[in-house]
Design an enzyme around this catalytic site. Structure first.
Site, short mmCIF file in Angstrom:
data_model
loop_
_atom_site.label_atom_id
_atom_site.label_comp_id
_atom_site.label_asym_id
_atom_site.label_seq_id
_atom_site.Cartn_x
_atom_site.Cartn_y
_atom_site.Cartn_z
N TYR A 171 -25.42 5.96 -26.93
CA TYR A 171 -25.52 6.42 -28.31
C TYR A 171 -26.94 6.19 -28.84
O TYR A 171 -27.81 5.73 -28.10
CB TYR A 171 -24.44 5.74 -29.16
CG TYR A 171 -23.05 6.10 -28.71
CD1 TYR A 171 -22.62 7.43 -28.74
CD2 TYR A 171 -22.17 5.15 -28.21
CE1 TYR A 171 -21.35 7.79 -28.30
CE2 TYR A 171 -20.90 5.51 -27.77
CZ TYR A 171 -20.50 6.82 -27.81
OH TYR A 171 -19.24 7.18 -27.36
N ARG A 213 -24.25 -4.49 -29.36
CA ARG A 213 -23.66 -4.20 -28.05
C ARG A 213 -24.69 -3.43 -27.23
O ARG A 213 -25.26 -2.45 -27.70
CB ARG A 213 -22.38 -3.38 -28.21
CG ARG A 213 -21.51 -3.38 -26.96
CD ARG A 213 -20.25 -2.57 -27.14
NE ARG A 213 -19.15 -3.14 -26.35
CZ ARG A 213 -18.05 -2.49 -26.02
NH1 ARG A 213 -17.87 -1.23 -26.39
NH2 ARG A 213 -17.10 -3.08 -25.34
N GLN A 402 9.64 5.66 -7.71
CA GLN A 402 8.61 6.46 -7.06
C GLN A 402 7.28 5.72 -6.93
O GLN A 402 6.39 6.17 -6.20
CB GLN A 402 8.44 7.77 -7.83
CG GLN A 402 9.70 8.63 -7.78
CD GLN A 402 9.55 9.96 -8.48
OE1 GLN A 402 8.50 10.29 -9.02
NE2 GLN A 402 10.63 10.74 -8.48
#
Length: 555
Positions: A171, A213, A402
């Site tokens: 970003y 971040r 399954q």
């Protein structure tokens, strides 16, 4: 198990977190088109606060109504008019005992014109990724800088405890930081300068905890490396950053939400490089599923950030403290990823996004569930929680249905942990399980899939073409490649999360599978053709089981 390292409080800037677990910022699209949190969105985050996390970091929240948005129902902090709605969110999270930070973002070039109201995406350099991109002028830089500062002031007024600047995942701030995307020739070629000026502007205006971040690796030779991020971290620490939150990825298929083909504790080694360079608290995200994973991460990080695992089980921490079965994230990346135009969901947690549903209605009496696949296991779990006495019948000698047909070795390892969870949880809820037992009755809950997975061709020494995006054929390719020459068409990967697809291709190619753009004139001994838009999935089976259990009424 000693959880003490996860339960210690910690001071982050001016905020004290009650423990070392944070919820990762993840786009949900549960907000409104205007950008404020809907009641559904508030309930979704509140459920994670109820689960005991010390900190919730909101999904990325755009800072202007011009060119900053990346998803249609993304949160936005661009106007004072939205402040009261955000107050509803922060008020509830605080009442539940957690802290909450807002992650502020400008997405830069990582958007489309139709998402940003017809405007052209902007970036430090005109390198397109989706739509054509305009290089930012000095005026654009000043405008966006002020957008971040003003959004931070609104966040403070709305009751947020802190702000996280989104400088990861390609970003806008990351576009300035990364040498792969910042090709400027002015002073902002030093992309850290842009972040420093935003940080300084926020700190001058308000007293609030501010972190960032950053992608500790961008998975290519031109992008950020751990060593570069360590140097960025040192500079931002001097500039007053309160914490650094490490994630990974930029624009390519590899990112922070790694599927089951990638190791857990995905970025621990890279994080060590940054840890040795900075003294501010370090947050770390990256495929941490179990409490053991989180404890291991605490050897490096001050705060462990959980993403998809808190989608799968919002009560992860409380269950860890009480030694209760935790529903695992299977890292399938199918319902929680790519949510530009859809709401977030989770294949193993049918309640995600539906937290406003009324509590389960109490019931009593005996109920028989037929089918030991995930549909039946989920139906039995919900019925037992409602108070019914439940007996589950399975005709095979193992639970899993399954699931037991999987051939992909990575999928087998990760997905069978979900069956293990159900076995423990049903035992805890006193569900009686009868294996090797067929049952037919008119008043049973028949948890049998409508769709039977195709059987794997029994061939050896043949040339096999797989032209099908059914998940089962991705599995069978691993087994078929042991004894045959296997080819897969490009459309066989239709509908997969791109990170999962990228790593699946890598693993298949290593066992000899070859890829074709489309069916060509080559002669094949065995051909499989079945491309669907809406295929059977774990998520759909678990959802159906959940609603079978939730809506059952005894008469």
């Amino acid at each position: 198990m000693d959880l003490s390292k996860l339960l210690e409080p910690i001071r982050i800037g001016d905020v004290v977190l009650k423990n070392r677990i944070a919820m990762s910022p993840m786009i949900s699209n549960l907000g409104t088109p205007e950008g404020y949190p809907s009641d559904t969105h508030i309930a979704y985050l509140a459920e994670r606060a109820k689960g005991g996390v010390g900190l919730i970091i909101t999904e990325y929240t755009y800072v202007n109504h011009v060119d900053a948005r990346g998803s249609v129902n993304e949160l936005g902090m661009y106007s004072d008019e939205l402040t009261p709605k955000f107050m509803r969110l922060t008020e509830l999270i605080h009442a539940l005992g957690s802290k909450i930070f807002v992650q502020l973002v400008h997405v830069g070039r990582k958007t489309r014109k139709d998402i940003i109201w017809g405007n052209k995406p902007i970036a430090p350099s005109p390198i397109p990724i989706m739509d054509e991109v305009r290089e930012m002028t000095k005026e654009d830089i000043e405008r966006v800088k002020n957008d971040f500062i003003n959004a931070a002031m609104r966040a403070k007024r709305a009751g947020f405890d802190g702000i996280e600047l989104h400088g990861a995942h390609g970003y806008l701030l990351a576009q300035f930081l990364s040498p792969a995307t910042n090709k400027r020739n002015d002073e902002y070629k030093d992309g850290v300068r842009f972040v420093e000026e935003i940080l300084k502007g926020i700190k001058e205006k308000i007293k609030i905890t501010v972190g960032i971040r950053i992608s500790v690796t961008e998975f290519d030779n031109e992008g950020l490396t751990p060593e570069m991020v360590a140097e960025i971290g040192k500079r931002l620490e001097k500039a007053g950053i309160d914490y650094i939150h490490l994630s990974a990825g930029r624009d390519g298929p590899l990112g922070s939400s790694m599927p089951y083909y990638y190791k857990r504790l995905a970025f621990l080694e890279e994080a060590k490089v940054v840890r040795d360079a900075v003294n501010v608290p370090l947050f770390l995200v990256g495929s941490m599923i179990t409490p053991e994973d989180a404890i291991k991460a605490r050897e490096i990080a001050d705060v462990v950030v959980l993403g998809r695992q808190l989608l799968a089980d919002p009560y992860w921490l409380e269950k860890a403290k009480r030694d209760l079965p935790i529903r695992p994230c299977i890292r399938c990346n199918q319902s929680c990823r790519g949510v530009v135009y859809k709401e977030v969901r989770c294949d193993v947690n049918p309640e995600l996004g539906w937290e406003l549903l009324p509590p389960l209605e109490k019931g009593k009496g005996e109920v028989i569930v037929v089918g030991g696949g995930v549909m039946g296991l989920e139906a039995a779990r919900v019925l037992a929680l409602r108070g019914f006495t439940v007996t589950l019948y399975e005709q095979n000698n193992r639970l899993g249905g399954q699931f037991l047909l999987y051939k992909d070795p990575w999928k087998v390892k990760e997905f069978l942990e979900l069956i293990s969870y159900y076995e423990k949880e049903l035992k805890r809820l006193n569900v009686e399980v009868k294996l090797n037992a067929k049952m037919e009755c008119s008043d049973c809950i028949m948890a049998i899939p409508d769709y039977e997975i195709p059987k794997m061709p029994d061939v050896k020494g043949e040339k096999v073409l797989i032209d099908s995006n059914l998940y089962v054929y991705h599995d069978y390719a691993f087994e078929l490649a042991k004894y045959n020459e296997v080819f897969m068409t490009e459309r066989s990967f239709k509908g997969l999360d791109r990170t999962r697809e990228y790593l699946l291709r890598k693993e298949l190619s290593e066992v000899g599978v070859k890829f074709l753009e489309e069916r060509n004139s080559m002669r094949f001994d065995v051909e499989i053709h079945n491309v669907v838009d809406d295929q059977p999935s774990i998520g759909k089976s678990i959802q159906r089981g959940y609603w079978l259990g939730r809506t059952f009424k005894s008469y």
